[in-house]
Structure formats: structure tokens, C-alpha cells
Write an enzyme that holds these catalytic residues in place. Structure first.
Site, PDB file in Angstrom:
ATOM      1  N   ARG A  49      11.412  -5.742   4.772  1.00  0.00           N
ATOM      2  CA  ARG A  49      11.198  -4.298   4.569  1.00  0.00           C
ATOM      3  C   ARG A  49      12.177  -3.481   5.413  1.00  0.00           C
ATOM      4  O   ARG A  49      12.434  -3.805   6.558  1.00  0.00           O
ATOM      5  CB  ARG A  49       9.767  -3.918   4.943  1.00  0.00           C
ATOM      6  CG  ARG A  49       9.543  -2.391   4.898  1.00  0.00           C
ATOM      7  CD  ARG A  49       8.104  -2.007   4.868  1.00  0.00           C
ATOM      8  NE  ARG A  49       7.372  -2.420   6.058  1.00  0.00           N
ATOM      9  CZ  ARG A  49       6.055  -2.301   6.205  1.00  0.00           C
ATOM     10  NH1 ARG A  49       5.326  -1.775   5.235  1.00  0.00           N
ATOM     11  NH2 ARG A  49       5.466  -2.707   7.312  1.00  0.00           N
ATOM     12  N   LYS A  99       0.830  -1.216   0.000  1.00  0.00           N
ATOM     13  CA  LYS A  99       0.000   0.000   0.000  1.00  0.00           C
ATOM     14  C   LYS A  99       0.865   1.267   0.000  1.00  0.00           C
ATOM     15  O   LYS A  99       0.628   2.179  -0.783  1.00  0.00           O
ATOM     16  CB  LYS A  99      -0.938   0.020   1.234  1.00  0.00           C
ATOM     17  CG  LYS A  99      -1.911  -1.146   1.276  1.00  0.00           C
ATOM     18  CD  LYS A  99      -2.828  -1.076   2.480  1.00  0.00           C
ATOM     19  CE  LYS A  99      -2.128  -1.131   3.807  1.00  0.00           C
ATOM     20  NZ  LYS A  99      -1.399  -2.421   4.063  1.00  0.00           N
ATOM     21  N   ARG A 107      -9.166   0.849   9.391  1.00  0.00           N
ATOM     22  CA  ARG A 107      -8.707  -0.501   9.715  1.00  0.00           C
ATOM     23  C   ARG A 107      -9.750  -1.278  10.506  1.00  0.00           C
ATOM     24  O   ARG A 107      -9.538  -2.458  10.798  1.00  0.00           O
ATOM     25  CB  ARG A 107      -7.440  -0.390  10.551  1.00  0.00           C
ATOM     26  CG  ARG A 107      -6.157  -0.345   9.691  1.00  0.00           C
ATOM     27  CD  ARG A 107      -5.194  -1.173  10.297  1.00  0.00           C
ATOM     28  NE  ARG A 107      -3.860  -1.419  10.177  1.00  0.00           N
ATOM     29  CZ  ARG A 107      -2.831  -0.738   9.745  1.00  0.00           C
ATOM     30  NH1 ARG A 107      -2.961   0.421   9.207  1.00  0.00           N
ATOM     31  NH2 ARG A 107      -1.641  -1.242   9.812  1.00  0.00           N
ATOM     32  N   ARG A 128       0.288  -9.022  13.532  1.00  0.00           N
ATOM     33  CA  ARG A 128      -0.331  -7.997  12.678  1.00  0.00           C
ATOM     34  C   ARG A 128      -1.210  -8.645  11.608  1.00  0.00           C
ATOM     35  O   ARG A 128      -2.282  -8.126  11.277  1.00  0.00           O
ATOM     36  CB  ARG A 128       0.745  -7.122  12.038  1.00  0.00           C
ATOM     37  CG  ARG A 128       1.403  -6.212  13.068  1.00  0.00           C
ATOM     38  CD  ARG A 128       2.659  -5.570  12.538  1.00  0.00           C
ATOM     39  NE  ARG A 128       2.379  -4.670  11.451  1.00  0.00           N
ATOM     40  CZ  ARG A 128       3.269  -4.334  10.518  1.00  0.00           C
ATOM     41  NH1 ARG A 128       4.476  -4.856  10.540  1.00  0.00           N
ATOM     42  NH2 ARG A 128       2.937  -3.491   9.568  1.00  0.00           N
ATOM     43  N   ARG A 135      11.679  -1.400  10.979  1.00  0.00           N
ATOM     44  CA  ARG A 135      10.642  -1.043  11.947  1.00  0.00           C
ATOM     45  C   ARG A 135      10.555  -2.125  13.018  1.00  0.00           C
ATOM     46  O   ARG A 135      10.640  -3.309  12.701  1.00  0.00           O
ATOM     47  CB  ARG A 135       9.280  -0.911  11.233  1.00  0.00           C
ATOM     48  CG  ARG A 135       9.094   0.412  10.529  1.00  0.00           C
ATOM     49  CD  ARG A 135       7.872   0.450   9.641  1.00  0.00           C
ATOM     50  NE  ARG A 135       6.647  -0.134  10.199  1.00  0.00           N
ATOM     51  CZ  ARG A 135       5.478  -0.136   9.571  1.00  0.00           C
ATOM     52  NH1 ARG A 135       5.368   0.432   8.379  1.00  0.00           N
ATOM     53  NH2 ARG A 135       4.420  -0.675  10.126  1.00  0.00           N
TER      54      ARG A 135
HETATM   55  P1  ADP Z   1       2.199  -1.889   3.148  1.00  0.00           P
HETATM   56  O1  ADP Z   1       2.209  -0.381   3.112  1.00  0.00           O
HETATM   57  O2  ADP Z   1       0.969  -2.481   2.508  1.00  0.00           O
HETATM   58  O3  ADP Z   1       2.455  -2.441   4.522  1.00  0.00           O
HETATM   59  P2  ADP Z   1       4.740  -1.642   1.711  1.00  0.00           P
HETATM   60  O4  ADP Z   1       4.411  -0.748   0.556  1.00  0.00           O
HETATM   61  O5  ADP Z   1       5.509  -1.043   2.844  1.00  0.00           O
HETATM   62  O6  ADP Z   1       3.409  -2.401   2.247  1.00  0.00           O
HETATM   63  O7  ADP Z   1       5.554  -2.881   1.107  1.00  0.00           O
HETATM   64  C1  ADP Z   1       6.043  -3.929   1.968  1.00  0.00           C
HETATM   65  C2  ADP Z   1       7.382  -4.438   1.416  1.00  0.00           C
HETATM   66  O8  ADP Z   1       7.144  -5.087   0.168  1.00  0.00           O
HETATM   67  C3  ADP Z   1       8.430  -3.351   1.150  1.00  0.00           C
HETATM   68  O9  ADP Z   1       9.701  -3.816   1.549  1.00  0.00           O
HETATM   69  C4  ADP Z   1       8.352  -3.125  -0.357  1.00  0.00           C
HETATM   70  O10 ADP Z   1       9.620  -2.730  -0.882  1.00  0.00           O
HETATM   71  C5  ADP Z   1       7.947  -4.497  -0.855  1.00  0.00           C
HETATM   72  N1  ADP Z   1       7.090  -4.461  -2.057  1.00  0.00           N
HETATM   73  C6  ADP Z   1       6.116  -3.562  -2.363  1.00  0.00           C
HETATM   74  N2  ADP Z   1       5.541  -3.859  -3.543  1.00  0.00           N
HETATM   75  C7  ADP Z   1       6.156  -4.982  -4.002  1.00  0.00           C
HETATM   76  C8  ADP Z   1       6.013  -5.794  -5.181  1.00  0.00           C
HETATM   77  N3  ADP Z   1       5.096  -5.508  -6.123  1.00  0.00           N
HETATM   78  N4  ADP Z   1       6.812  -6.881  -5.286  1.00  0.00           N
HETATM   79  C9  ADP Z   1       7.714  -7.186  -4.337  1.00  0.00           C
HETATM   80  N5  ADP Z   1       7.909  -6.463  -3.216  1.00  0.00           N
HETATM   81  C10 ADP Z   1       7.139  -5.377  -3.047  1.00  0.00           C
HETATM   82  P1  AMP Z   2       1.115   0.687   9.167  1.00  0.00           P
HETATM   83  O1  AMP Z   2       2.239   1.663   8.971  1.00  0.00           O
HETATM   84  O2  AMP Z   2      -0.098   1.047   8.397  1.00  0.00           O
HETATM   85  O3  AMP Z   2       1.564  -0.736   8.949  1.00  0.00           O
HETATM   86  O4  AMP Z   2       0.691   0.805  10.709  1.00  0.00           O
HETATM   87  C1  AMP Z   2       1.620   0.520  11.750  1.00  0.00           C
HETATM   88  C2  AMP Z   2       0.878   0.390  13.077  1.00  0.00           C
HETATM   89  O5  AMP Z   2       0.252   1.638  13.405  1.00  0.00           O
HETATM   90  C3  AMP Z   2      -0.255  -0.631  13.102  1.00  0.00           C
HETATM   91  O6  AMP Z   2       0.190  -1.957  13.380  1.00  0.00           O
HETATM   92  C4  AMP Z   2      -1.128  -0.073  14.244  1.00  0.00           C
HETATM   93  O7  AMP Z   2      -0.548  -0.336  15.512  1.00  0.00           O
HETATM   94  C5  AMP Z   2      -1.011   1.433  13.994  1.00  0.00           C
HETATM   95  N1  AMP Z   2      -2.057   1.924  13.070  1.00  0.00           N
HETATM   96  C6  AMP Z   2      -1.857   2.495  11.835  1.00  0.00           C
HETATM   97  N2  AMP Z   2      -3.021   2.842  11.278  1.00  0.00           N
HETATM   98  C7  AMP Z   2      -3.992   2.470  12.149  1.00  0.00           C
HETATM   99  C8  AMP Z   2      -5.412   2.525  12.127  1.00  0.00           C
HETATM  100  N3  AMP Z   2      -6.082   3.039  11.084  1.00  0.00           N
HETATM  101  N4  AMP Z   2      -6.076   2.029  13.208  1.00  0.00           N
HETATM  102  C9  AMP Z   2      -5.419   1.521  14.267  1.00  0.00           C
HETATM  103  N5  AMP Z   2      -4.091   1.420  14.341  1.00  0.00           N
HETATM  104  C10 AMP Z   2      -3.373   1.890  13.297  1.00  0.00           C
END
Ligand code: ADP
Ligand code: AMP
Length: 224
Positions: A127, A13, A88, A171, A160
Site C-alpha cells: 500500500r 475498507k 475497533r 496490527r 505509511r
Molecule cells: P483498509 O482501509 O481496510 O486498511 P485499504 O482500502 O487501504 O484497506 O486497502 C489496502 C491495500 O489493498 C491498498 O493498497 C489497496 O489499493 C489494496 N486493495 C483494496 N481493495 C483491493 C482489492 N479488491 N484487490 C486488491 N487490492 C485491493
Molecule cells: P487505520 O488507518 O484504520 O489502519 O488506523 C491506523 C492506526 O490508527 C491504527 O493502527 C491505530 O493505531 C490507530 N487507530 C485508528 N482507528 C482507531 C480506533 N478506532 N481505535 C484505536 N486506534 C485507532
């Protein structure tokens, strides 16, 4: 355009959000990024949120809804936005619906990134994130040019705390039990569109762009 990206943690995302907002000229609202900034700055909100985030649990709805209400009131959100990581829970989705209805600015579309669990575990545990500008990397598929330094801003790249495997599994469970029910919520409203999040980052972006193109209305004129 008013867009929500749905999908489990690690679906991509944040990666897609940055690319899509650049094309549509709208703000990227990541509740996770806002919370992490509050944790870094040691605000009261950050102190309250940190223990939930470290455990991979959701921050309480009341805190998140208040935070999003303030963010939506900022001028840059007046002409559109893209939510990443919000809503969420069903109560968050209902609160957002009330907020946007009040302003007569409904959500246009909810794009769900579809990917299976094994892929997201590999994506999350590999990541890495810039501690300064939040740019996202992956140790295997998208490493920075210089180890440990962000290509964009030179900031330190870190893992992270909640991307460690023990927290990742919680998660994903939280997503399954608390966030997945939102898919029905948006399906019932005719807003849910699925795309596969498997393939290159560029391929996934093109799938999203194809859908968003169907909703993009001309501005300032008669759309007919
Ligand atoms: P989210 O925001 O849904 O938690 P991220 O955008 O942070 O996910 O992506 C999670 C991990 O997957 C990151 O390390 C990113 O570089 C990797 N990633 C994102 N899109 C792809 C893809 N299409 N193929 C492989 N790895 C990806
Ligand atoms: P994210 O960066 O979206 O993966 O979020 C990291 C962490 O932040 C999550 O595991 C939750 O602890 C908190 N968080 C982010 N967005 C929300 C949301 N909309 N509602 C509740 N917790 C959230």
C-alpha cells in the site's frame, strides 16, 4: 444511511469507503485519517496518538471516543455517515451505541469485508498513500500514473510507517485479539453482513452496494 465497515487492516475498507460515500452522499469518517491529520499538524492529540500508531497498537479508547463524539456532532453527519476503522474495541462499540441511541439514529448495517491473512499482508506491505489527500494506491495493483505523485491532487505518495512488515504483523494480531470480538457484538444485534473482499475493487463495491440497497430508506416520505 449509518454504516460501519469492519474487517482487518488491509481488507479494503478505505478503498471501498470512498466509493460508497460518493454513492450515498454521506461523510466518510476514518479514525485513522483523523489521527494521521493530527499527527501531521502536531496537535496534542496527534502527539499522544503517534507512539501507539507507530507500534501498530490501538490508541486508547477514551481518546478515540472523544474524537468520534466531536466528529458526529458536526452538521454533515446529521443525515448519515460511514465509519471506517471505528469501532475497533467492544468499549468503543458500546460508546457508539450509546451516542447513536441518545440521538435516536441507530446504525443501519455493519458490513464485514472478509479476506484471508496472506492477502492482507500483501495488500498492506504494497500500500502507498497520498500524504496530502489520503488517496490509497498499491505498488502492483493500483499504482499512480506518475511515480510518487498523487493522481488526484499531485501530493507526494508515501508508505505509511505502520505498513512496514514488522508493524503489519502486530496490527493483524491486535485486530485478532481486540477487534474481531466486535463481530459477535454486531451479530448479536442482527446488524452484521459479510461480503468477500477478494476480487476487483469494482466487484467488492457491487457486493456492498447490493447489501446497502436493502437498507436504503426513502427520505422525507412514508417508507411503507
Ligand atoms: P483498509 O482501509 O481496510 O486498511 P485499504 O482500502 O487501504 O484497506 O486497502 C489496502 C491495500 O489493498 C491498498 O493498497 C489497496 O489499493 C489494496 N486493495 C483494496 N481493495 C483491493 C482489492 N479488491 N484487490 C486488491 N487490492 C485491493
Ligand atoms: P487505520 O488507518 O484504520 O489502519 O488506523 C491506523 C492506526 O490508527 C491504527 O493502527 C491505530 O493505531 C490507530 N487507530 C485508528 N482507528 C482507531 C480506533 N478506532 N481505535 C484505536 N486506534 C485507532
Amino acid at each position: 444511511m449509518r454504516i460501519i465497515l469492519l474487517g482487518p487492516p488491509g481488507a479494503g475498507k478505505g478503498t471501498q469507503a470512498v466509493r460508497l460515500v460518493a454513492r450515498w452522499g454521506i461523510p466518510h469518517i476514518s479514525t485513522g485519517d483523523i489521527l494521521r491529520a493530527n499527527v501531521r499538524e502536531g496537535t496534542a492529540l496527534g502527539l499522544e496518538a503517534k507512539r501507539f500508531m507507530d507500534a501498530g497498537d490501538l490508541v486508547p479508547d477514551g481518546v478515540i471516543i472523544g474524537m468520534v463524539g466531536e466528529r458526529l456532532a458536526e452538521p454533515d453527519a446529521a443525515d448519515g455517515f460511514l465509519f471506517d476503522g471505528f469501532p475497533r474495541t467492544v468499549p468503543q462499540a458500546r460508546a457508539l451505541e450509546a451516542l447513536v441511541n441518545e440521538r435516536d439514529t441507530p446504525i443501519d448495517v455493519v458490513i464485514r469485508l472478509v479476506v484471508d491473512q496472506d492477502d492482507v499482508v500483501a495488500r498492506l506491505t504494497g500500500r502507498r498513500t497520498c500524504s496530502e489527500c489520503s488517496r490509497i494506491y498499491h505498488v502492483q495493483t493500483d499504482p499512480p500514473a506518475q511515480e510518487g505523485r498523487c493522481d488526484a491532487c499531485g501530493g507526494a505518495i508515501v508508505q505509511r510507517d505502520d505498513d512496514r512488515e514488522e508493524v503489519v504483523l502486530n496490527r493483524l494480531e491486535v485486530h485478532r485479539t481486540q477487534t474481531a470480538p466486535l463481530e459477535d457484538f454486531y451479530f448479536e444485534r442482527g446488524l452484521l453482513r459479510d461480503i468477500s473482499a477478494v476480487g476487483s475493487v469494482e466487484e467488492v463495491t457491487e457486493r456492498a452496494v447490493a447489501i446497502l440497497g436493502e437498507y436504503d430508506r426513502p427520505r422525507g416520505g412514508d417508507a411503507a
